[in-house]
Design a protein around this motif. Structure first.
Motif, PDB file in Angstrom:
ATOM      1  N   GLY A 168       0.814  -1.217   0.000  1.00 13.57           N
ATOM      2  CA  GLY A 168       0.000   0.000   0.000  1.00 13.57           C
ATOM      3  C   GLY A 168       0.845   1.263   0.000  1.00 13.57           C
ATOM      4  N   GLY A 169       2.119   1.132   0.302  1.00 13.77           N
ATOM      5  CA  GLY A 169       2.995   2.302   0.316  1.00 13.77           C
ATOM      6  C   GLY A 169       2.975   2.968   1.669  1.00 13.77           C
ATOM      7  N   GLY A 170       2.804   4.244   1.671  1.00 10.90           N
ATOM      8  CA  GLY A 170       2.839   4.969   2.937  1.00 10.90           C
ATOM      9  C   GLY A 170       1.508   4.908   3.667  1.00 10.90           C
ATOM     10  N   ASN A 171       1.474   5.482   4.849  1.00  9.46           N
ATOM     11  CA  ASN A 171       0.205   5.608   5.550  1.00  9.46           C
ATOM     12  C   ASN A 171       0.227   6.907   6.333  1.00  9.46           C
ATOM     13  OD1 ASN A 171       1.285   5.088   8.305  1.00  9.46           O
ATOM     14  ND2 ASN A 171       1.769   3.101   7.401  1.00  9.46           N
ATOM     15  N   TYR A 172      -0.925   7.306   6.788  1.00 10.76           N
ATOM     16  CA  TYR A 172      -1.024   8.554   7.553  1.00 10.76           C
ATOM     17  C   TYR A 172      -0.553   8.360   8.988  1.00 10.76           C
ATOM     18  CZ  TYR A 172      -3.757  10.554   3.775  1.00 10.76           C
ATOM     19  OH  TYR A 172      -4.154  11.048   2.562  1.00 10.76           O
ATOM     20  N   ARG A 173      -0.965   7.222   9.540  1.00 13.32           N
ATOM     21  CA  ARG A 173      -0.762   6.909  10.945  1.00 13.32           C
ATOM     22  C   ARG A 173       0.700   7.091  11.381  1.00 13.32           C
ATOM     23  NH1 ARG A 173      -2.954   1.853  10.114  1.00 13.32           N
ATOM     24  NH2 ARG A 173      -5.039   2.173  10.881  1.00 13.32           N
ATOM     25  N   SER A 174       1.629   6.665  10.504  1.00  6.91           N
ATOM     26  CA  SER A 174       3.038   6.669  10.900  1.00  6.91           C
ATOM     27  C   SER A 174       3.497   8.067  11.298  1.00  6.91           C
ATOM     28  CB  SER A 174       3.902   6.136   9.763  1.00  6.91           C
ATOM     29  OG  SER A 174       3.754   6.963   8.633  1.00  6.91           O
ATOM     30  N   ASN A 175       2.933   9.088  10.639  1.00  6.65           N
ATOM     31  CA  ASN A 175       3.361  10.461  10.942  1.00  6.65           C
ATOM     32  C   ASN A 175       2.871  10.951  12.293  1.00  6.65           C
ATOM     33  OD1 ASN A 175       4.827  11.219   8.544  1.00  6.65           O
ATOM     34  ND2 ASN A 175       2.904  10.956   7.476  1.00  6.65           N
ATOM     35  N   TYR A 176       1.908  10.249  12.864  1.00 10.39           N
ATOM     36  CA  TYR A 176       1.369  10.711  14.149  1.00 10.39           C
ATOM     37  C   TYR A 176       2.411  10.580  15.266  1.00 10.39           C
ATOM     38  CZ  TYR A 176      -3.042  10.506  11.560  1.00 10.39           C
ATOM     39  OH  TYR A 176      -4.021  10.664  10.618  1.00 10.39           O
ATOM     40  N   ASP A 177       3.459   9.807  15.014  1.00 10.63           N
ATOM     41  CA  ASP A 177       4.559   9.736  15.979  1.00 10.63           C
ATOM     42  C   ASP A 177       5.199  11.111  16.205  1.00 10.63           C
ATOM     43  OD1 ASP A 177       4.113   7.041  16.009  1.00 10.63           O
ATOM     44  OD2 ASP A 177       5.940   6.475  14.931  1.00 10.63           O
ATOM     45  N   PHE A 178       5.028  12.003  15.221  1.00 10.19           N
ATOM     46  CA  PHE A 178       5.640  13.340  15.339  1.00 10.19           C
ATOM     47  C   PHE A 178       4.742  14.330  16.080  1.00 10.19           C
ATOM     48  CE2 PHE A 178       7.700  11.877  11.269  1.00 10.19           C
ATOM     49  CZ  PHE A 178       8.995  11.842  11.752  1.00 10.19           C
ATOM     50  N   PRO A 234       3.280  14.699  19.185  1.00 12.28           N
ATOM     51  CA  PRO A 234       3.635  15.291  20.481  1.00 12.28           C
ATOM     52  C   PRO A 234       4.796  16.285  20.357  1.00 12.28           C
ATOM     53  CG  PRO A 234       3.398  12.896  20.667  1.00 12.28           C
ATOM     54  CD  PRO A 234       3.348  13.229  19.202  1.00 12.28           C
ATOM     55  N   LEU A 235       5.748  15.952  19.519  1.00 18.71           N
ATOM     56  CA  LEU A 235       6.889  16.841  19.308  1.00 18.71           C
ATOM     57  C   LEU A 235       6.430  18.153  18.657  1.00 18.71           C
ATOM     58  CD1 LEU A 235       9.937  17.355  19.312  1.00 18.71           C
ATOM     59  CD2 LEU A 235      10.112  15.978  17.218  1.00 18.71           C
ATOM     60  N   MET A 236       5.465  18.067  17.766  1.00 18.31           N
ATOM     61  CA  MET A 236       4.969  19.279  17.107  1.00 18.31           C
ATOM     62  C   MET A 236       4.263  20.190  18.107  1.00 18.31           C
ATOM     63  SD  MET A 236       3.692  17.522  13.542  1.00 18.31           S
ATOM     64  CE  MET A 236       3.257  18.991  12.632  1.00 18.31           C
ATOM     65  N   ALA A 238      -4.841  17.142  16.769  1.00 14.44           N
ATOM     66  CA  ALA A 238      -3.893  16.778  17.829  1.00 14.44           C
ATOM     67  C   ALA A 238      -3.206  18.001  18.428  1.00 14.44           C
ATOM     68  CB  ALA A 238      -2.846  15.814  17.274  1.00 14.44           C
ATOM     69  N   PRO A 239      -3.971  19.074  18.755  1.00 11.84           N
ATOM     70  CA  PRO A 239      -3.299  20.270  19.282  1.00 11.84           C
ATOM     71  C   PRO A 239      -2.506  19.969  20.553  1.00 11.84           C
ATOM     72  CG  PRO A 239      -5.706  20.440  19.522  1.00 11.84           C
ATOM     73  CD  PRO A 239      -5.427  19.235  18.665  1.00 11.84           C
ATOM     74  N   ASP A 240      -2.980  18.996  21.331  1.00 13.78           N
ATOM     75  CA  ASP A 240      -2.248  18.660  22.560  1.00 13.78           C
ATOM     76  C   ASP A 240      -1.262  17.513  22.341  1.00 13.78           C
ATOM     77  OD1 ASP A 240      -3.990  16.619  22.135  1.00 13.78           O
ATOM     78  OD2 ASP A 240      -4.907  16.661  24.128  1.00 13.78           O
ATOM     79  N   GLY A 241      -1.084  17.111  21.077  1.00  3.56           N
ATOM     80  CA  GLY A 241      -0.091  16.072  20.776  1.00  3.56           C
ATOM     81  C   GLY A 241      -0.693  14.694  20.617  1.00  3.56           C
ATOM     82  N   GLU A 242      -1.919  14.529  21.093  1.00  2.00           N
ATOM     83  CA  GLU A 242      -2.532  13.203  20.966  1.00  2.00           C
ATOM     84  C   GLU A 242      -3.589  13.227  19.875  1.00  2.00           C
ATOM     85  OE1 GLU A 242      -4.822   9.927  23.685  1.00  2.00           O
ATOM     86  OE2 GLU A 242      -3.631  11.456  24.707  1.00  2.00           O
TER      87      GLU A 242
END
Lengths: 430, 433
Positions: free
Chosen positions: A119-129, A131-133, B129-133
């Motif tokens: 399937g290639g990429g996914n959206y979910r993987s970027n959610y790891d970023f 909290p840092l954002m 995800a404004p609070d990161g979650e």
């Protein structure tokens, strides 16, 4: 006939999807007319316009027993590894390799290929970023410099590796030491079926002696549902292919795989044969990312080139497994393409997305695995969600009731974004 | 097995957009100078990242290269590079699909970064995800500005869809991704499709652009990039003992492939014969390269066998040569195993020393470089080489490009995950003689 002399057969298959984790389980659902489409569980759909999907509910440990691997691969990879290794196990090749000497084992490994549709990429993987954002947004020095500086402290070093589109290829390769010809096809819906077509072609071209071909995908995630819905492609219930009231598709998730080898090699090692690969056609409609030609000409051309490739006539086709995603334009143009080849003498048609949803990159190859089972049993399950066939499409030989194929040859259609049409022709096991 | 006569495939057009030039001609000139494409990253504020520089494409104007505003709306940065490089390759070949033969034209692409860009992620962050979650309900906020056009852009085969539409290609079409081997695998796939008669003409290449915060993050986290932030232009030094990581580049490369007899019949200028493709899986580790070259060796040997030549006929190798410790050592071990006693006669360079690593586009751009080297009897240099590494003692071209007649050239691409792709290009004079 184009490929005279060297028959290529399927000697193993594997599947995981919402409808089951084996061919027998999925068949049981198809035969009983029970769809796996149900309210989804991976996020709260209370406020969402779409609340259903055909999810794989097994946990990761069921799919991949090596727990160390769970941290370094994505959800879609779990499905892919499970189905590919199931197919390889089903083929009996690992046991066969056990009996070889060291030099023969090395040759076996170098001549065993893997071709994976991903399937290639996914959206979910970027959610790891995320909290840092949030932290970066609050940082006095401004967002990106903070993001860059703190990256290593907040995100796993394995992030990129976890999200490689070719992860199933590498991990199945490493785990099984299959070192031969390989590819990872990222052609959206047509990825899995193209993997099968390229695998057969590679064996015909003597690049490998045996190849496991797979497709895997996990399209069910919030952003995908959101955008498919916005584009009018998503139904709120199990898809109704070719039905007058069809209103879109629904996501499934999972993977399917087959093992291909020469018939002579399969016979020599006493392997069971699930069917024969006869040929394929592949073409683009040159219509861009989403658009379709309005006359089904791409479907027609793909069918015609598959028939020519296999060296068979349209009269020999015993049934058609349609893409049938339940979308208005896709089903309509697909039926037009079929009619323009077969005229009014269309063999029985079925489609399986009503049962396990749309697996995107794995959709066509999941259909292939189940169509081999249909040919083996000589029964085409009815489409449980079908009401009345769209009058714009009728007469069209599709039914709620089970039917019998006209012959042991099936034609399988897979369509996808990018104007793709891929058609496979297979013969069932006698 | 009986020897089957293989259909011969010609390279008749080349297009490139790279960090050292926005056309094939400019890229070639840049490589001959040993020019570096690396500089402090301009497209975003990279000052906080462990690597603050990259090899960006500079001054690129998609609209002048591809005057189709409606289509470009759907194109990401890497798709724009692809459309421009493909248009250049077709113009160079002097042919294009017509109504009559569009179904005999195919496309095979190595598609770059298959994940959403940082701007789109920022929008998701702000709403969901404004609070990161992550909270999915943020997406169904009536004000959420998520745009279906962006969604289309990030589909795995969006590049394929845009290229087939722009050029009217209606035959076989595919999109592949085996990380850094993608471009080579795409060209190899095209060769196979043409040999089996499914197409008479193909556009084959690769495109990528990971120079954005999320793209570069993955490599920074892995520690794969050179951190020579005070010396960007000298940072990519493949095979040098002091090498310390690759330099991330971006761009696209495309070849027009054509049935040899058809190309000859129309009097086309033939750069090279695309003669062989080899393809193996190292099955070692996900990021690490096998120290003994086991894996790359099989790919190179298959490519030679597929081309119907022996190692004795290869004069130039365009190495994968990423400038990481392990990759370069592994590749040299493979070259030594394949070329054995001839290893000193084979000239080697990694043009990543100038362009940086174009990831999914690397194999395609480097295939184009091999064709130009054959055409001009001139092999580009391995720039920035100063300190010999006893593990990498292959015969590198250093200091200046090497004038040399090339009978056949080998291009290697070795990807994360262990996919190895090797391509062999032959001098058209060798084919004709």
């Amino acid at each position: 006939m184009k490929h005279a002399g060297e028959k290529i057969v399927f000697t193993g298959s594997g599947i995981v999807c919402g409808a089951g984790t084996s061919v027998a389980e999925v068949w049981d659902r198809l035969e009983k007319g029970v769809s796996a489409v149900a309210p989804f569980t991976q996020f709260d759909g209370t406020n969402w316009p779409v609340k259903v999907a055909a999810e794989v509910l097994q946990d990761n440990r069921f799919l991949v027993s090596d727990r160390k691997l769970h941290k370094t691969i994505a959800r879609t990879d779990m499905f892919g590894i499970y189905a590919t290794e199931s197919a390889i196990e089903d083929s009996g090749l690992p046991a066969y390799r056990e009996g070889l000497g060291e030099a023969e084992t090395n040759t076996f490994n170098d001549r065993t290929g893997l071709i994976i549709g991903s399937g290639g990429g996914n959206y979910r993987s970027n959610y790891d970023f995320l909290p840092l954002m949030t932290a970066a947004k609050a940082a006095p020095e401004g967002g990106l410099p903070y993001f860059g500086r703190e990256l290593g402290n907040q995100v796993t070093p394995m992030w990129l590796l976890k999200n490689l589109p070719n992860n199933v290829l590498c991990h199945v390769g490493i785990r099984g030491q299959y070192k031969g010809t390989n590819a990872c096809i990222t052609n959206q819906c047509s990825s899995g079926v193209l993997a099968v077509a390229e695998a057969a072609s590679a064996i015909w071209n003597n690049e490998a002696d045996r190849i496991a071909a797979a497709g895997h995908d996990a399209p069910f995630e919030p952003e995908m549902v959101f955008y498919y819905h916005r584009l009018g492609l998503m139904s709120g219930e199990a898809p109704r292919p070719f039905d007058a009231e069809r209103n879109g598709t629904v996501f499934g998730e999972g993977s399917a795989a087959v093992v291909l080898e020469r018939e002579a090699d399969a016979k020599a090692r006493g392997a069971k044969v699930l069917g024969e690969f006869l040929g394929f056609g592949c073409c683009s409609e040159a219509t861009g990312i989403l658009d379709l030609e309005d006359d089904g000409d791409g479907v027609k051309r793909a069918i015609e080139s598959a028939l020519a490739d296999a060296g068979i006539t349209k009269e020999q086709v015993g049934l058609i497994c349609a893409h049938g995603n339940g979308n208005e334009a896709s089903d309509r143009t697909e039926s037009m393409g079929i009619r323009s080849v077969f005229g009014e003498d269309i063999p029985p048609v079925t489609a399986f997305k009503w049962a396990y949803g749309h697996l995107i990159a794995a959709s066509g190859i999941a259909d292939l695995v189940m169509i081999l089972e249909v040919l083996k049993r000589g029964v085409i399950p009815g489409i449980a969600t079908l009401g009345e066939v769209d009058p714009l499409i009728a007469p069209f030989p599709i039914s709620r009731e089970a039917a019998a194929p006209r012959s042991d040859i099936a034609l399988l259609i897979c369509r996808g974004f990018g104007g793709m049409n891929v058609v496979l022709l297979v013969r069932g096991a006698s | 097995m009986a020897m089957i006569e293989k259909r011969r495939i010609a390279v008749t057009g080349i297009g490139m957009v790279t960090p050292v030039g926005n056309t094939a001609a400019d890229t070639w000139a840049g490589l001959l100078e040993g020019k570096s494409g690396a500089a402090p990253t301009q497209s975003f504020d990279a000052s906080g990242f462990s690597t603050t520089f990259s090899a960006e494409v500079k001054g690129f104007d998609a609209e002048s290269a591809v005057p189709n505003r409606k289509l470009l709306k759907y194109a990401s940065r890497s798709h724009r590079f692809a459309l421009a490089a493909a248009a250049e390759a077709l113009a160079d070949a002097g042919i294009a699909p017509t109504e009559a033969d569009s179904h005999r034209w195919g496309l095979a692409v190595g598609a770059g970064m298959l994940s959403v860009g940082y701007e789109d992620l920022t929008v998701v962050h702000d709403y969901a995800a404004p609070d990161g979650e992550f909270n999915a309900d943020g997406l169904i906020d009536p004000d959420f500005p998520g745009n279906p056009v962006n969604f289309c852009r990030w589909q795995s085969n969006a590049g394929q869809g845009l290229l087939t539409k722009q050029f009217g290609i209606r035959g076989y079409a595919t999109s592949v991704h085996t990380a850094c081997a993608s471009g080579g695998q795409a060209i190899g796939t095209a060769l196979k499709v043409m040999r089996r008669g499914q197409c008479d003409y193909m556009l084959a290449g690769g495109f990528d652009s990971m120079i954005n915060p999320t793209g570069i993050s993955g490599f920074c986290l892995l520690g794969a990039l050179s951190t020579d932030n005070d010396n960007p232009t000298g940072a990519s030094r493949p095979f040098d003992a002091t090498r310390n990581g690759f330099v991330l580049g971006e761009g696209a490369g495309f070849l027009v492939l054509e049935d040899w007899d058809k190309a000859t019949a129309r009097g086309a200028m033939i750069y090279a014969e695309l003669a062989g493709d080899g393809n193996s899986l190292s099955c070692y580790r996900i990021t690490d390269s096998p120290p003994d070259g086991n894996g790359p060796i099989q790919a190179i040997e298959q490519a030679l066998g597929d081309a119907g030549i022996t190692a004795a006929e290869i004069d130039y190798v365009n190495a994968h040569g990423t400038s990481t410790q392990m990759n370069d050592r592994s590749e040299c071990a493979a070259l030594k195993a394949v070329f054995a006693g001839r290893i000193d006669e084979v000239r080697v360079s990694s043009t990543k020393s100038s362009m940086g690593h174009l990831i999914a586009a690397a194999g395609a751009v480097e295939a184009a470089v091999c064709c130009l080297a054959i055409r001009h009897s001139l092999a580009p240099m391995n720039a920035n080489y100063e300190n010999p590494d006893p593990d990498c003692d292959v015969n590198l071209i250093t200091g200046a490009p090497q004038p040399m007649r090339i009978r056949a050239a080998l291009s290697n691409s070795l990807g994360f995950g262990g996919s190895n792709s090797s391509l062999v290009f032959r001098n058209p004079e060798e084919v004709r003689s």
